[in-house]
Scaffold this active site. Structure first.
Site, mmCIF file in Angstrom:
data_model
loop_
_atom_site.group_PDB
_atom_site.id
_atom_site.type_symbol
_atom_site.label_atom_id
_atom_site.label_comp_id
_atom_site.label_asym_id
_atom_site.label_seq_id
_atom_site.Cartn_x
_atom_site.Cartn_y
_atom_site.Cartn_z
ATOM 1 N N LYS A 50 0.648 -0.947 0.348
ATOM 2 C CA LYS A 50 0.270 0.275 -0.041
ATOM 3 C C LYS A 50 1.082 1.222 0.011
ATOM 4 C CE LYS A 50 -3.951 1.203 2.599
ATOM 5 N NZ LYS A 50 -4.507 0.639 4.122
ATOM 6 N N SER A 68 -9.315 0.782 3.968
ATOM 7 C CA SER A 68 -8.708 1.613 2.767
ATOM 8 C C SER A 68 -7.922 0.951 1.875
ATOM 9 C CB SER A 68 -7.926 2.249 4.104
ATOM 10 O OG SER A 68 -6.964 2.164 4.236
ATOM 11 N N SER A 76 -9.998 -2.103 7.603
ATOM 12 C CA SER A 76 -8.925 -1.770 6.092
ATOM 13 C C SER A 76 -8.139 -3.045 5.330
ATOM 14 C CB SER A 76 -8.072 -0.377 6.819
ATOM 15 O OG SER A 76 -8.970 0.603 6.525
#
Lengths: 544, 544
Positions: free
Chosen positions: A131, A207, A231
């Site tokens: 990420k 996320s 997330s």
């Protein structure tokens, strides 16, 4: 850039987009055969675009099998990395999941690893995705965390990336996150919206939704995300892969780009998302074995000790959380797994959330997300002039309990958190009273349903309650939506506005074929036990 | 009380004092033979007041030996408890260390335990003392934490007391703490000043100074205090007994009477203070074995696993902290212990605090003690109208970094704490670079000197730095002050005002014969290792 005298958020956002596009333009050979327009479900595209060998390498093996081939030199890291680079590029075309493809760096790293006489660590030669805001060692040595304000400012890698690097991995792709890193979807003003490879009208969650979109079409098998309210688990669930949120402070977080550093009342954790179950444990063991507490003392000193069950599990099924009723496919998945567990001799009991008041839990948690009333985050967004996206507004401005607090008011809310955790812990301990066997794990939904349409991820309870409690939770795929079995209950009368919203969101046809996942949750700090329980439950389902 | 129409803090404070006095009036037979006036050093008094059997029971055995006699029924808990009740009453006469003597309750409990066919737990029949604000099961089922505001308001027991109770102990005495529970001495408006049984002109330390005064004259062998800045270690050191501050969140704290509940930036811990070394481990093991995390989830899930060294220790000696030079007896103790360690083959290296900036550590820590600028604590004191004592003023109002902060300002200070902890952890890890063996423990002073005169405990650094770092620390007695050996260094030129203050405080004659103690400190969460290291070091000193 310097030719433009007026710098707006739009012009600032051009730089990271251009870097992303340039990185993708390096793909060799270029991708061909992609249909236009793209179909809603893109799972058939790799077959049209990739070579048979690429398909074989990216689809036919578990991570463990690939590592065995890499370690025995039957397979070169370079060949594997090139296959995943091309598949990740395709994943990006269909889902918009990347912020950077590390073409040159990944190949150079793979060649270096291939040149060594011995594997340097357990992940030797394995391409892994990360990420964006968690840093990596690519060419673009900055992270913006999807804040326009941060573009070009934050440098360096994270301790977690370094540990994975030292274990032999190849960093090959960086993935998207939403504005404020606080949607259960993935949309930002810099990178736009990431979509679900099973259905582009639906979200891949967030996320860590760049990761899930990428893993959801096997553009990566092993990724790093994070979790503070769902997330990692929600995105993993929405694409049918594995995700694990360990207890906080088990994995290092130093070096990441973010916000609200120093906030302790609720803690984020980094977290693995993987294509297979065993990779979750491989990830955890690899990182914890590196003794991260020696360099980042916020990490608890707790060696990784795989858990062995000595008798059949006692599994508590949380059919619903007392606030929002899960969608029919989720309820069916719970029934199917509970039945399978019973069949192999596990004790299966109900987990009644009635007295545990998850609604109050959300009030406390949402308040603790932003004890400054979200001033810092909203300031970062507004200072750059970028628009506040609807799901950012949802979590920062539309929650009644998000408000600016004094230190003393924060203490009061932390005290409520502790009272909530204590009530939950004592309830859990009391499950030993009846038969002398305490509940081992809770089986529960990771979300109210499967991946919803964009913009609709407005109930966090099923994932986030475990962040409030700091309980480890792992997500695993169970089934897919079957409109014939998963019929909407038209007689259901919603209990409240959120329940109504969620109820109205269901429509069997829209979700047909989508992955349905469940979550296994354990007591605080019992990370190893949760992963062991997922394995036992999958064995009960007839999986290996 | 109700005959007084105007309630002042003085009239309010009469109630707890009367309850204390009434509890002490129950002693049978009453204490006789106490000289008037009391001598400065009261260590000779027990022989004048107690029976030979009471002396034998309170002086001749370790806790382990007493427990062996109790468990085998060679000794009744009632006889033992009566002996300690009388000795504790004497300790109170000479040091003012008790808030309540639990005469009836303790004897009833002891008789009950004696009536049982089998020991109910590892502490079966053992009388133990507890600091007042940590609750116990006596007649006066309230705690005031030495706040006049709290008198009569707070009820109930603590989880820690309950665990010790279930392990079979006898609660027999409750002990004093200072105003705000934040002096390294022990004085409050309710209970007055507690003094050192070795020299009544000197402090027994604090905030667990009721415990240390009591244990310092063997009025108890096994007590419970707490530590957030030295509160168990400094008092243990000042009377030559053993004290251990585990890492935070290893022992339960639920149910205690205190303040600033919900403050997380710096955490207090409960902590044992004992007459012998092995009792520290017995205490820790007993409490952790009870799995306190099942009822109080702030306690880390970390079973107690005794540590075994597999090769000679590597001990780093911290000769001074770079801020305040320790007094000569402390420096001699360091030399003697370091030499003994070398003699048995341990690696002994220096721990140089130069680059680690302990002065900055204190700034961060003192700020984190009171992120509300001490508003809550000062409010509790002022609302009751009670005077602010000098050492309360010292820690709340005279520290430059104690100020009211916003939540965001607190985050900033927490970030500095983490940076400090990270630098320290990396420095510690780097000690493996030279010879491949990381430092096992730091040997250091627990305080700048031995017990100072009342009101002079104005430098916390030697104990408190380990609270900032959350490192476990154990204190053990080494020697006593010898004016011939421990000559003042008249040529020393103090480096700063604090150093000057401490330097001027030393005067060998005033401290003659006082216990000199040292501290062993380990890395975060390595509680078992610290206790194992104390044992190794004591073996090196020729102790059993």
């Amino acid at each position: 850039m310097s030719t433009n005298p007026v710098e707006t958020w739009q012009t600032k956002a051009e730089l990271p987009r251009r870097m992303r596009d340039e990185s993708l333009a390096q793909v060799q050979p270029p991708l061909t055969g992609i249909p236009e327009p793209l179909p809603l479900n893109c799972q058939g595209l790799p077959k049209l675009v990739l070579t048979p060998r690429e398909l074989e390498l990216t689809e036919s093996y578990s991570v463990e099998q690939l590592l065995a081939q890499l370690h025995s030199r039957k397979l070169s890291s370079e060949e594997l990395t090139r296959a995943f680079l091309r598949r990740a590029a395709l994943a990006h075309v269909v889902t918009n999941c990347l912020t950077e493809l590390l073409w040159d760096d990944a190949i150079a790293r793979a060649r270096y690893l291939d040149s060594l006489p011995e594997p340097i660590g357990p992940l030797h030669g394995l391409p892994i995705s990360i990420k964006e805001h968690q840093g990596t060692l690519g060419k673009n040595k900055t992270s913006n965390a999807s804040y326009v304000s941060y573009i070009g400012k934050h440098q360096g890698s994270t301790l977690l990336c370094d540990i994975l690097w030292n274990a032999g991995c190849v960093h090959f792709a960086r993935t998207t996150q939403p504005q404020a890193i606080m949607h259960l979807e993935t949309e930002s003003n810099i990178y736009g919206r990431t979509v679900n490879p099973y259905n582009r009208d639906l979200t891949p969650g967030g996320s860590s939704g760049g990761e899930s979109a990428l893993l959801g079409i096997r553009g990566s098998l092993f990724g790093v995300g994070g979790d503070i309210g769902g997330s990692i688990r929600v995105p993993a669930a929405h694409v049918g892969v594995y995700g694990f949120k360990p207890s906080a402070q088990r994995l290092p977080i130093a070096g990441g780009t973010g916000h609200m550093f120093g906030r302790e009342c609720i803690l984020a954790t980094n977290a693995p998302i993987t294509a297979d179950r065993d990779s979750l444990e491989l990830f955890m063991k690899t990182v914890v074995d590196a003794q991260p507490w020696r360099l980042e003392p916020s990490v608890r000193y707790q060696p990784w000790v795989p858990y062995k069950f000595t008798k059949p599990l006692k599994v508590a099924v949380q059919w619903w959380d007392g606030v929002v009723r899960p969608h029919p496919p989720v309820l069916r998945a719970l029934r199917e797994v509970a039945d399978a567990c019973k069949k192999v001799g596990m004790k299966v009991v109900d987990w009644d959330c009635g007295s545990l008041d998850h609604a109050r839990g959300w009030e406390v948690l949402s308040g603790l997300f932003y004890p400054d009333g979200a001033k810092e985050v909203l300031g970062l967004i507004r200072d750059a002039g970028e628009p506040l996206l609807p799901l950012t507004k949802f979590i920062t401005e539309e929650q009644a309990h998000v408000k600016e607090r004094t230190v003393q008011e924060q203490w009061k809310l932390v005290t409520e958190r502790e009272a909530y955790r204590t009530a939950y812990a004592r309830h859990w301990s009391s499950t030993a009273d009846e038969d002398g066997q305490e509940v081992d794990v809770i089986l529960c939904p990771p979300a109210f349903g499967t991946a919803p349409p964009h913009g609709q991820s407005r109930y966090w309870g099923y994932a986030a309650i475990w962040n409030l409690l700091d309980y480890p939770g792992a997500v695993f795929p169970v089934t897919t939506v079957d409109p014939e079995k998963d019929v909407k209950d038209l007689s259901y009368e919603p209990r409240n506005a959120e329940d109504q919203f969620v109820h109205e969101l269901y429509n069997a046809e829209q979700y047909a074929g989508l992955p349905v996942s469940l979550q296994v949750v354990g007591r605080r700090h019992m990370d190893e036990k949760v992963l062991a329980a997922v394995k036992e439950i999958e064995l009960a389902l007839g999986r290996i």
